[in-house]
Design an enzyme around this catalytic site. Structure first.
Site, mmCIF file in Angstrom:
data_model
loop_
_atom_site.group_PDB
_atom_site.id
_atom_site.type_symbol
_atom_site.label_atom_id
_atom_site.label_comp_id
_atom_site.label_asym_id
_atom_site.label_seq_id
_atom_site.Cartn_x
_atom_site.Cartn_y
_atom_site.Cartn_z
ATOM 1 N N SER A 43 0.825 -1.251 -0.154
ATOM 2 C CA SER A 43 0.239 -0.318 -0.069
ATOM 3 C C SER A 43 0.591 2.015 -0.012
ATOM 4 C CB SER A 43 -0.834 0.276 1.519
ATOM 5 O OG SER A 43 -1.787 0.854 1.490
ATOM 6 N N GLY A 70 1.825 10.449 4.882
ATOM 7 C CA GLY A 70 0.501 11.062 5.544
ATOM 8 C C GLY A 70 -0.936 10.920 5.325
ATOM 9 N N CYS A 128 -0.113 3.399 10.443
ATOM 10 C CA CYS A 128 0.980 4.378 9.935
ATOM 11 C C CYS A 128 1.087 5.343 11.074
ATOM 12 C CB CYS A 128 -0.234 5.359 8.949
ATOM 13 S SG CYS A 128 0.059 6.654 8.968
ATOM 14 N N ASN A 140 4.428 -2.696 8.458
ATOM 15 C CA ASN A 140 4.670 -1.345 8.454
ATOM 16 C C ASN A 140 5.887 -0.573 8.554
ATOM 17 O OD1 ASN A 140 4.208 1.117 7.691
ATOM 18 N ND2 ASN A 140 0.983 0.902 8.099
ATOM 19 N N THR A 141 6.247 0.604 8.837
ATOM 20 C CA THR A 141 6.962 1.174 8.465
ATOM 21 C C THR A 141 7.442 1.623 9.919
ATOM 22 O OG1 THR A 141 5.499 3.222 8.726
ATOM 23 C CG2 THR A 141 7.020 2.728 6.080
ATOM 24 N N GLY A 175 8.383 -5.310 4.022
ATOM 25 C CA GLY A 175 9.396 -4.837 4.543
ATOM 26 C C GLY A 175 10.704 -4.824 3.811
#
Lengths: 271, 308
Positions: free
Chosen positions: B25, B75, B132, B194-195, B245
């Site tokens: 995503s 964002g 996020c 996710n990050t 990742g």
């Protein structure tokens, strides 16, 4: 597929003035459809620096592309060390360049002589060369092409622009050549008025020019710079706020894909 | 079976993917990525985060390079669910890959409205972004605590019959605990990671590089963390895992499969090389041929058999 990442041979790499380099790449026939104002993603050989470096196209001829850049950080420092004879990966041309149809539609709609002004500052100067070349190709005798260029200290690409323009005016901040001061002050003083303005340079310069053009009701196209991720529209890293010229609706656009060239009146300058 | 006599397919919550390579995503745009390769090569498309209403995203600069990685603070800029359904989904439907819509929100109610609306459309699965790091409300605040992660999973399961994938954040002490919490409330799959929340300071100008100060770190620099977390989560839950990742090559994809992933996502690699997803898929095929693996299960089990 209309775009690709391709290998290019470095056939020349020269420091043309302090910290400003001109690199000439040979890269097959992928460049046939270049429009001035487009850029190329350049991939560094040191893979710890992941992201491509987007560089504006200074000249494109059949299978060759010339890029002019300043060493400003780690990536451009690494790039400046690449020797001619070597190779590197680049993208085919990206982004939306200057809308020359709009320029000529505007000028053709007028009677008498028309003037087009290229206004550039610093590393906004390189894309003006390909732009001037493309305009010269379409120009009729009743159009004059002038370039107003601003530099911090040393000038570059003046001869190239002189070969396509009817007049080249130079402003240098430190006074070492031409007008002492910035390019807009020079234009004000020398009365460089035009019927259409095409610009590339630091945002404050573009913004000030947008105010001038809006006051004189003259059309302007600007090439914006923003920190990019992918350079082809996937990551939405390089957003810029624009308003629709007709409806006034404010919208985020992608500098890399919807731009980098926008109409001056389309950009929301105060954010 | 593909032309090589290999079976690359994988079933996730009853949805059959032709191959395990999906796009993460926020790193894929069908119209833009599709200029570089044939989208039909993908196993699934995971869309950018979609909220009920349009989101403007964060101020620029939103991107900063780091050693072997990058920070982003986009964002979740997105045009909202209506625009997605009107402009994006019909385009995606022209292609073969399964469609997984990534959903974002600022409140449980907002996540649920979006899940209900988008789950009601012609899509295959929903991925719920509770991880996020770039937004003030929502996002990571739901994914960092097992109780809220469980609650949002439960509420979303109530409003949609589509399989849901909960996207987990690595910014927690124990990711297995979060995975167990969402599984217990009916999550059909988890995707991770996710990050990682990160920051860069421009020491010459003495200010943060990103407009939003902090951002999410991605790319090869985070791959060992991601592999470790997939490995841990595989031992904690039974539901399928989409691993991501820092996957840059086919061997990286194989590494995630051995750690326990059922499918993988390519993200940052595609920002570096737009054709990365298809290259990685081909490299995975080459890897399978090199070692005589006939399907993905054999890759996973070869590691398990040798290390249990």
């Amino acid at each position: 597929m209309t775009k690709a990442i391709i290998e290019a041979q470095i056939i020349d790499h020269t420091e043309i003035t302090r910290d400003v380099y001109r690199i000439t790449l040979q890269c097959g026939s992928f460049l046939s459809g270049v429009s001035p104002g487009q850029f190329i993603n350049l991939y560094l050989n040191d893979k710890s620096m992941l992201l491509p470096r987007p560089l504006s196209i200074c000249r494109a001829e059949a299978d060759r592309v010339v890029l002019v850049y300043r060493v400003v950080g780690k990536g451009t420092k690494e790039l400046s060390g690449y020797q001619s004879g070597g190779s590197l990966l680049i993208s085919t041309p990206l982004g939306r360049g200057y809308d020359l149809d709009d320029v000529f539609r505007t000028l053709d709609g007028r009677s008498g002589y028309g003037r087009i002004a290229l206004v550039a500052g610093g590393l906004g100067v390189p894309p003006m060369v390909e732009l001037a070349k493309a305009i010269r190709k379409r120009m009729t005798g009743r159009i004059k092409l002038i370039a107003a260029l601003g530099f911090r200290d040393e000038t570059f690409l003046i001869e190239e622009l002189e070969s396509f323009c009817d007049e080249v005016q130079i402003a240098v901040e430190n006074g070492s050549a031409g007008f002492q001061g910035n390019v807009l002050a020079m234009m004000e003083k020398q009365g460089a008025e035009a019927d259409y303005y095409l610009s590339c340079g630091p945002r404050p310069m573009l913004k000030a020019l947008a105010v001038i053009c809006s006051g004189r009701n003259k059309p302007l196209q600007v090439s914006l710079e923003e920190r990019m991720g992918c350079g082809y529209g996937a990551c939405v890293g390089c957003a810029c706020k624009t308003k629709d010229r007709d409806s006034g609706t404010v919208k985020q656009k992608k500098v890399c894909k919807d731009g980098p060239v926008f109409f001056g009146e389309e950009v929301v300058w105060d954010e | 079976m593909n032309d090589h006599g290999l079976d690359l397919s994988v079933s996730i919550a009853g949805v059959l993917l032709e191959n395990p390579v999906t796009v993460a995503s926020g790193t894929f745009s069908a119209r833009d990525s599709g200029e570089f390769y044939d989208i039909n090569e993908l196993g699934a498309i995971i869309t950018k985060g979609v909220a009920m209403e349009p989101w403007e995203g964060n101020p620029t600069p939103r991107i900063a390079e780091t050693y072997g990685g990058m920070l982003n603070s986009v964002g979740l800029q997105n045009p909202g669910a209506d625009a997605f359904l009107r402009e994006e989904l019909p385009y995606l439907k022209m292609f073969r890959p399964k469609i997984i819509v990534n959903i974002v929100g600022k409140t449980v109610a907002a996540y649920c409205s979006a899940a209900e609306k988008l789950g009601g459309a012609d899509v295959d699965m929903l991925e719920i972004n509770i991880s996020c790091p770039n937004i003030k409300e929502g996002g990571i605040s739901f994914g960092a605590d097992p109780k809220t992660a469980a609650e949002i999973t439960r509420e979303i399961k109530r409003v949609t019959a589509k399989p849901i994938i909960m996207k987990l954040t690595p910014n927690v002490a124990d990711i297995s605990e979060i995975a167990r919490a969402v599984e217990s409330e009916g999550a059909d799959c988890v995707s991770l990671i996710n990050t990682l929340l990160g920051m860069r300071i421009d020491v010459h100008n003495k200010r943060p590089v990103l407009g939003n100060q902090m951002g999410g770190l991605s790319g090869p620099a985070i791959k060992p963390v991601a592999v470790r977390m997939v490995y841990q989560v595989r031992r904690a839950v039974r539901i399928p895992i989409i691993g991501l990742g820092g996957i840059m090559t086919g061997e990286d994809a194989a590494e995630f499969l051995m750690a326990g992933a059922d499918a993988v996502s390519v993200g940052t690699a595609a920002l570096v090389d737009p054709t990365a997803p298809v290259r990685i898929k081909q490299e995975l095929i080459d890897f399978m041929q090199q070692y005589g693996y006939r399907n993905l299960r054999e890759i996973r089990e070869s590691f398990l058999n040798q290390n249990n």
